[in-house]
Design a protein around this motif. Structure first.
Motif, PDB file in Angstrom:
ATOM      1  N   PRO A 175       0.747  -1.026  -0.043  1.00  0.00           N
ATOM      2  CA  PRO A 175       0.127   0.210   0.099  1.00  0.00           C
ATOM      3  C   PRO A 175       0.518   1.330   0.477  1.00  0.00           C
ATOM      4  O   PRO A 175       0.397   2.123  -0.440  1.00  0.00           O
ATOM      5  N   SER A 176       2.088   1.613   0.357  1.00  0.00           N
ATOM      6  CA  SER A 176       2.472   2.447   1.142  1.00  0.00           C
ATOM      7  C   SER A 176       3.619   2.660  -0.872  1.00  0.00           C
ATOM      8  O   SER A 176       3.930   4.231  -1.161  1.00  0.00           O
ATOM      9  N   VAL A 177       2.970   1.773  -1.740  1.00  0.00           N
ATOM     10  CA  VAL A 177       3.885   2.149  -3.148  1.00  0.00           C
ATOM     11  C   VAL A 177       2.099   2.696  -3.917  1.00  0.00           C
ATOM     12  O   VAL A 177       1.257   2.004  -4.402  1.00  0.00           O
ATOM     13  N   ARG A 178       3.130   4.347  -4.860  1.00  0.00           N
ATOM     14  CA  ARG A 178       1.747   4.845  -5.207  1.00  0.00           C
ATOM     15  C   ARG A 178       2.370   5.834  -6.832  1.00  0.00           C
ATOM     16  O   ARG A 178       3.981   5.546  -6.627  1.00  0.00           O
ATOM     17  N   VAL A 179       0.705   5.503  -7.025  1.00  0.00           N
ATOM     18  CA  VAL A 179       1.736   6.910  -8.125  1.00  0.00           C
ATOM     19  C   VAL A 179       1.201   8.126  -8.220  1.00  0.00           C
ATOM     20  O   VAL A 179      -0.055   7.891  -7.673  1.00  0.00           O
ATOM     21  N   ASP A 180       1.976   8.997  -8.344  1.00  0.00           N
ATOM     22  CA  ASP A 180       1.287  10.090  -7.781  1.00  0.00           C
ATOM     23  C   ASP A 180       0.794  11.147  -9.797  1.00  0.00           C
ATOM     24  O   ASP A 180       2.459  11.649 -10.269  1.00  0.00           O
ATOM     25  N   SER A 181       0.116  11.152  -9.767  1.00  0.00           N
ATOM     26  CA  SER A 181      -0.767  11.876 -11.113  1.00  0.00           C
ATOM     27  C   SER A 181      -0.147  13.159 -11.638  1.00  0.00           C
ATOM     28  O   SER A 181       0.259  13.985 -12.141  1.00  0.00           O
ATOM     29  N   GLY A 182      -0.028  13.667  -9.992  1.00  0.00           N
ATOM     30  CA  GLY A 182       0.152  15.712 -10.576  1.00  0.00           C
ATOM     31  C   GLY A 182      -0.552  16.190  -9.637  1.00  0.00           C
ATOM     32  O   GLY A 182      -0.617  17.961  -9.584  1.00  0.00           O
ATOM     33  N   VAL A 183      -1.980  16.082  -9.434  1.00  0.00           N
ATOM     34  CA  VAL A 183      -2.965  15.988  -9.980  1.00  0.00           C
ATOM     35  C   VAL A 183      -4.025  15.722  -8.808  1.00  0.00           C
ATOM     36  O   VAL A 183      -3.876  16.820  -7.470  1.00  0.00           O
ATOM     37  N   GLN A 184      -4.456  14.530  -8.700  1.00  0.00           N
ATOM     38  CA  GLN A 184      -4.763  13.738  -7.919  1.00  0.00           C
ATOM     39  C   GLN A 184      -3.552  13.301  -6.499  1.00  0.00           C
ATOM     40  O   GLN A 184      -2.583  13.667  -6.704  1.00  0.00           O
ATOM     41  N   PRO A 239      -2.216  10.750  -4.198  1.00  0.00           N
ATOM     42  CA  PRO A 239      -0.792   9.521  -4.550  1.00  0.00           C
ATOM     43  C   PRO A 239      -2.431   8.239  -4.750  1.00  0.00           C
ATOM     44  O   PRO A 239      -2.990   8.477  -3.444  1.00  0.00           O
ATOM     45  N   ALA A 240      -2.426   7.186  -5.607  1.00  0.00           N
ATOM     46  CA  ALA A 240      -2.998   6.299  -6.119  1.00  0.00           C
ATOM     47  C   ALA A 240      -2.256   4.916  -5.465  1.00  0.00           C
ATOM     48  O   ALA A 240      -1.108   4.570  -5.852  1.00  0.00           O
ATOM     49  N   ARG A 293       8.917  -0.343  -0.748  1.00  0.00           N
ATOM     50  CA  ARG A 293       8.006   0.193   0.188  1.00  0.00           C
ATOM     51  C   ARG A 293       8.189   1.795   0.113  1.00  0.00           C
ATOM     52  O   ARG A 293       9.420   2.097  -0.393  1.00  0.00           O
ATOM     53  N   ASN A 294       7.041   2.262   0.222  1.00  0.00           N
ATOM     54  CA  ASN A 294       7.403   4.323   1.117  1.00  0.00           C
ATOM     55  C   ASN A 294       7.952   4.472  -0.595  1.00  0.00           C
ATOM     56  O   ASN A 294       8.579   5.370  -0.710  1.00  0.00           O
ATOM     57  N   THR A 295       7.269   4.217  -2.063  1.00  0.00           N
ATOM     58  CA  THR A 295       7.509   4.788  -3.048  1.00  0.00           C
ATOM     59  C   THR A 295       6.482   5.259  -3.720  1.00  0.00           C
ATOM     60  O   THR A 295       5.388   5.095  -3.833  1.00  0.00           O
ATOM     61  N   VAL A 296       6.073   6.719  -4.200  1.00  0.00           N
ATOM     62  CA  VAL A 296       5.896   6.917  -5.085  1.00  0.00           C
ATOM     63  C   VAL A 296       6.790   6.840  -6.313  1.00  0.00           C
ATOM     64  O   VAL A 296       7.087   7.786  -7.100  1.00  0.00           O
ATOM     65  N   ILE A 297       5.438   6.632  -7.302  1.00  0.00           N
ATOM     66  CA  ILE A 297       6.270   6.885  -8.813  1.00  0.00           C
ATOM     67  C   ILE A 297       5.387   7.848  -9.406  1.00  0.00           C
ATOM     68  O   ILE A 297       4.249   8.290  -8.904  1.00  0.00           O
ATOM     69  N   THR A 305      10.421   2.918 -10.932  1.00  0.00           N
ATOM     70  CA  THR A 305       9.797   3.505 -10.538  1.00  0.00           C
ATOM     71  C   THR A 305       9.405   5.279 -10.977  1.00  0.00           C
ATOM     72  O   THR A 305       9.111   5.646 -10.175  1.00  0.00           O
ATOM     73  N   ALA A 306       9.689   5.619 -12.040  1.00  0.00           N
ATOM     74  CA  ALA A 306       9.195   6.831 -12.612  1.00  0.00           C
ATOM     75  C   ALA A 306       8.371   6.013 -14.340  1.00  0.00           C
ATOM     76  O   ALA A 306       8.868   5.175 -15.027  1.00  0.00           O
ATOM     77  N   VAL A 307       6.948   6.578 -14.553  1.00  0.00           N
ATOM     78  CA  VAL A 307       7.010   6.614 -15.688  1.00  0.00           C
ATOM     79  C   VAL A 307       7.357   7.546 -16.936  1.00  0.00           C
ATOM     80  O   VAL A 307       7.613   8.803 -16.133  1.00  0.00           O
ATOM     81  N   THR A 308       7.543   6.935 -17.920  1.00  0.00           N
ATOM     82  CA  THR A 308       7.636   8.012 -19.189  1.00  0.00           C
ATOM     83  C   THR A 308       6.945   8.251 -20.200  1.00  0.00           C
ATOM     84  O   THR A 308       5.894   7.360 -19.642  1.00  0.00           O
ATOM     85  N   MET A 309       6.527   8.977 -20.814  1.00  0.00           N
ATOM     86  CA  MET A 309       6.509   9.443 -22.181  1.00  0.00           C
ATOM     87  C   MET A 309       5.674   7.804 -22.427  1.00  0.00           C
ATOM     88  O   MET A 309       4.447   7.769 -23.214  1.00  0.00           O
ATOM     89  N   GLU A 310       6.190   7.508 -22.776  1.00  0.00           N
ATOM     90  CA  GLU A 310       6.348   5.413 -24.102  1.00  0.00           C
ATOM     91  C   GLU A 310       5.251   5.293 -22.723  1.00  0.00           C
ATOM     92  O   GLU A 310       4.376   4.622 -23.505  1.00  0.00           O
TER      93      GLU A 310
END
Length: 892
Positions: free
Chosen positions: A489-498, A500-501, A697-701, A750-755
């Motif tokens: 649960p501590s691994v989440r993705v941050d869209s920069g708007v809402q 982190p999910a 653990r404790n990772t924000v994508i 652990t980071a989203v690319t444009m691809e």
């Protein structure tokens, strides 16, 4: 009987040598059967003891005076248990064969067939000049002269694919011979290449007609033996020209039939450029035809007779009495969808047919009306439905059927030109288009190869799906659900708007029962095995059950007595797998406020779950963001459609949809399987991707700024009204963000690319098309149910009126309708006509259905003909085979 003419009997002196010469030492069992043993038959080994036992059984069978005794051309792999066994048990091929019927004994040609070769010499001429090697020997079957080609080595069938290749050869062998017969103006049975074919056994008696005739080994035997590979090479070389010849033969036969029945001949078909601007609903005109017609509608006008219900609940039909009445209880069996013909004397392919050639209602309709050209039949249906002049039988269909074709095939949107508006000759090819046709992607509801070829990881997923014969799209989504279930649960993705999910992922693998949903799950499991972690494997039967899977009951440490119990969350990750649509059906049956649907919607967002209870032991709750849950569902059409009808519950919006069925362009070659997916970790070693994700653990994508801007725009668009216009798209922004994050993890990042974002966008678009196609099916189902309810109400009223009519007049109204129609028809024709043609023209499906529903045991035409003759409306000639209008006329 005169002692100088004793009754014919089987001759062991011919039976035993034939069995020995053809089957001795071959792997498998010899199969012998007859009408005397109701075709159940018996099986025998191929050693001397087995051949002797088979010979003894033949002599014993012959004493029952059967019409014929037969052996299967191949040996059987094992005893069939019940019945004589089908092609699936075909084991060893020892020879090739052909059925050289000549003359008319036992096989009179149909009304539109060419005559059979007149004698044995004609059969030999066909074989000698067809291009195939000279036969090893011949068999006089009592009505034919059958050539046999012995193999130098027995060929043992290895698997289903090998069996299919072998049948292609044996069927092609018959086609080559039939084509040569056609070139001489003769007919030849080309449908005898099935691997469970029965052939008359030399040394037995052919009693199909009296007096019986012995089946004997012919004297023209070379004894030559052939290599199967050489025979296959010869067949491959000769087959294309033979198929062209038989196609021409089929067209000529259809022309003869059209001329006999007075049907306008079909002109040569012109080839047209494919249109790119024709919207359709996914139904073909043949699909619509199958929904409206039954086998009775096709078979009865062609002279078939319904013979009751078989023990396996299929309908039994007897073939038309052409060339002698059938002595069997039935010639054809059919369920609601597919028929199987068992009679070589019926004008239909014999035995179970391969995909694309099965005897469905549309195929039979095309067979009898368009010489088997399904494409021409479909085109003519569209032509008739669009209001243009049809070339064949499509023009005589009811307005109800044609209107339904127009509605379901989108014809109202098709800008068909009138024939006079086409500026090229009707029989010439149209001019070439300047632009090549667009590449098809199966309605764009599957991920394209450009997606799969983008990275080595995606290539491996695609290869594994092909290796396991399942849908790559389904494997992909099932795999993402497994990867998501490993994320803490501590691994989440941050869209920069809402906020982190968490990475919870729901997928629905769509397809009928047996379409491969379980195979997709298995392939995903091989690629992404679970490590030894404390994962909750959840049975999604109730909402409280889902919550409880994360909890355990313990003794309250604050209670000195040790008696008070409390619930404690012990697990943080959960995964649910269900491969049956019935599970989703149960979910769809619940109301929008039902516990399961509400729990699932919250679980996708890791929101707080459960309720507070005064008793600590009964409290079932999960804190917000303290758990993750992913699930993969195998979804069949009806439950999926019901769920989509309830879009307001929010669950359909969260699902990723994918077809579980294989696409039509799946290559025949199967690649090797691949190993589990791995990523490169800090020390340079490779570790399974699920093991690596489980350890995070404790990772924000994070996502690129351009992704943040697009997500912001999407959220604003939805807030300003798009949510009302497209309620099933309201979760698109978070869906795509989660998908992009999972694609990043799949590739060890652990980071989203444009691809990643572009691929998630493509996956969203594909998922949405699959979902919309399911929803369209749901709408069609609702329309069909409403139509059925209306039809039932109308039927009830009609039945009530029919009951009154029958009580007053003593006869069913459908009988009167057909009798009147037949009188009008013959009066207008002012001629004597075959009764069969009057039947075809005057018996309507609706009348036949009403009459059958009344509990009548005779056919509608039989009763109507008798009634019309009693009233003087019709006059039978030639023992009822021909009819003319009577002097009396029915009241209008």
């Amino acid at each position: 009987m005169n002692s100088q003419n004793p009754p014919l009997a089987a001759d062991a002196a011919q039976v035993s040598p034939w069995l020995s010469h053809v089957y001795a030492g071959a792997p498998g069992l010899i199969s012998v059967c007859s009408d005397a043993d109701k075709w159940a038959g018996r099986r025998f080994t191929t050693d001397p003891a087995g051949i002797k036992a088979a010979t003894d059984y033949v002599i014993k069978l012959d004493k029952r005076q059967p019409k014929g005794i037969y052996t299967q051309v191949t040996t059987l792999r094992e005893h069939p248990g019940k019945g004589r066994g089908g092609e699936d048990l075909a084991h060893a091929l020892t020879h090739l064969w052909a059925d050289g019927d000549f003359g008319t004994r036992g096989h009179k040609p149909g009304l539109d067939d060419l005559p059979a070769p007149p004698d044995e010499d004609a059969v030999q001429k066909v074989i000698a000049e067809c291009g195939l090697p000279a036969p090893s020997g011949w068999v006089h079957s009592g009505g034919g002269y059958n050539p046999v080609w012995l193999l130098a080595e027995n060929y043992v069938i290895q698997d289903a694919e090998d069996r299919a290749r072998l049948k292609t050869l044996t069927m092609g062998w018959q086609t080559i011979i039939a084509a040569q017969a056609y070139r001489y103006g003769w007919s030849w049975d080309s449908e005898v290449g099935n691997l469970d074919r029965l052939m008359k056994l030399p040394g037995t008696i052919n009693r199909k007609e009296q007096p019986g005739v012995p089946a004997v080994i012919g004297p023209e035997a070379s004894g030559a033996q052939y290599d199967l590979a050489d025979l296959a090479e010869t067949a491959t070389r000769l087959l294309p020209a033979a198929e062209e010849a038989l196609a021409e033969a089929a067209r000529e036969k259809q022309d003869r039939r059209n001329q006999r029945l007075g049907i306008k001949a079909t002109p040569p078909r012109q080839r047209k450029q494919p249109r790119q601007d024709i919207p359709t609903t996914g139904d073909s005109p043949l699909d619509v035809l199958a929904d409206h017609l039954t086998f009775a509608d096709i078979l009865e006008p062609e002279g078939w007779t319904y013979a009751g219900t078989h023990s396996d609940s299929r309908q039994q039909w007897k073939r038309p009495a052409v060339g002698g009445e059938s002595s069997n209880a039935y010639s054809l069996l059919c369920d609601d969808h597919v028929a199987v013909n068992f009679s070589e004397r019926a004008d239909l392919p014999v035995g179970a047919q391969p995909g694309g050639r099965k005897l469905t209602v549309p195929y039979l309709w095309a067979h009898y009306n368009y010489a088997g050209d399904v494409s021409a039949a479909a085109s003519d249906l569209l032509r008739a439905a669009s209001g243009r002049e049809a070339h064949g039988a499509a023009g005589s269909l009811s307005a109800l059927i044609l209107d339904d074709i127009k509605r379901r095939c989108g014809i109202e949107h098709r800008p068909y030109p009138n024939r006079e508006e086409i500026h090229w000759d009707d029989h010439a090819e149209p001019p070439d288009s300047e632009d090549p046709p667009a590449e098809s992607n199966e309605a764009e509801d599957r991920l394209p190869m450009s997606f799969w070829n983008a990275t080595r990881t995606l290539q491996n997923i695609h290869q594994m799906a092909r290796a396991r014969r399942t849908s790559p799209d389904a494997v992909m989504h099932a795999l993402l659900a497994r990867v998501a279930s490993m994320a803490d649960p501590s691994v989440r993705v941050d869209s920069g708007v809402q906020r982190p999910a968490t990475l919870c992922w729901f997928c629905g693998l769509f397809g009928p029962s047996g379409s491969g949903k379980g195979n997709a799950e298995d392939a995903a499991e091989e690629l992404t095995p679970f490590p030894d972690v404390d994962l909750a494997h959840i049975d999604i039967s109730t909402g409280q059950g889902l919550i409880s899977a994360y909890l355990e009951i313990e003794v309250d440490p604050m209670d000195d007595s040790g008696k008070r119990k409390i619930t404690v969350q012990k697990k943080t990750r959960g995964y649910a797998l269900a491969t049956e649509g019935s599970v989703l059906d149960a979910m769809a049956q619940m109301s929008a406020g039902g516990t399961l649907n509400g729990v699932l919607c919250k679980a996708w967002m890791s929101e707080r779950q459960g309720t507070s209870n005064a008793e600590m032991e009964r409290r079932r709750s999960l804190p917000k963001g303290a758990y993750t849950f992913s699930m993969s569902l195998g979804v069949q059409e009806e439950p999926a459609a019901k769920l989509l009808e309830m879009g307001s519950i929010g669950l359909p919006q969260r699902l990723a949809w994918a077809h579980a069925t294989l696409s039509r362009d799946t290559p025949k070659e199967r690649p090797p399987v691949v190993d589990k997916l791995t990523v490169t970790v800090g020390d340079g070693s490779e570790t399974p991707v699920t093991y690596w994700v489980a350890g995070l653990r404790n990772t924000v994508i994070t996502v690129p700024d351009l992704v943040t801007e697009e997500v912001d725009d999407l959220l604003l668009t939805i807030s300003f009204g798009r949510g009302k216009e497209a309620p099933l798209d309201t979760h698109e922004p978070l869906w795509r963000v989660k998908c992009a994050a999972l694609l990043a993890l799949l590739h060890g990042r652990t980071a989203v690319t444009m691809e990643d974002w572009e691929r998630s966008t493509l996956m969203w678009q594909t998922s949405r098309r699959v979902r919309d196609s399911v929803q369209d099916a749901a709408k069609r189902r609702l329309r069909a149910e409403a139509d059925a309810r209306r039809a039932e109400a109308v039927q009830t009223a009609v039945e009530s009126q029919s009951a009154v009519f029958e009580a007053v007049h003593g006869v069913h109204p459908s009988v009167v309708n057909v009798a009147k129609r037949a009188h009008r028809y013959l009066t207008n024709k002012q001629a004597e006509m075959p009764a069969r043609d009057v039947n075809r023209a005057c018996v309507a499906k609706k009348d036949r259905d009403k009459f059958r529903e009344s509990g009548a045991t005779e056919s509608l035409w039989t009763v109507a003909l008798k009634y019309a003759c009693e009233q003087g409306w019709l006059v039978p000639l030639e023992d009822g085979a021909v009819l003319t209008a009577g002097s009396a006329a029915p009241e209008q």
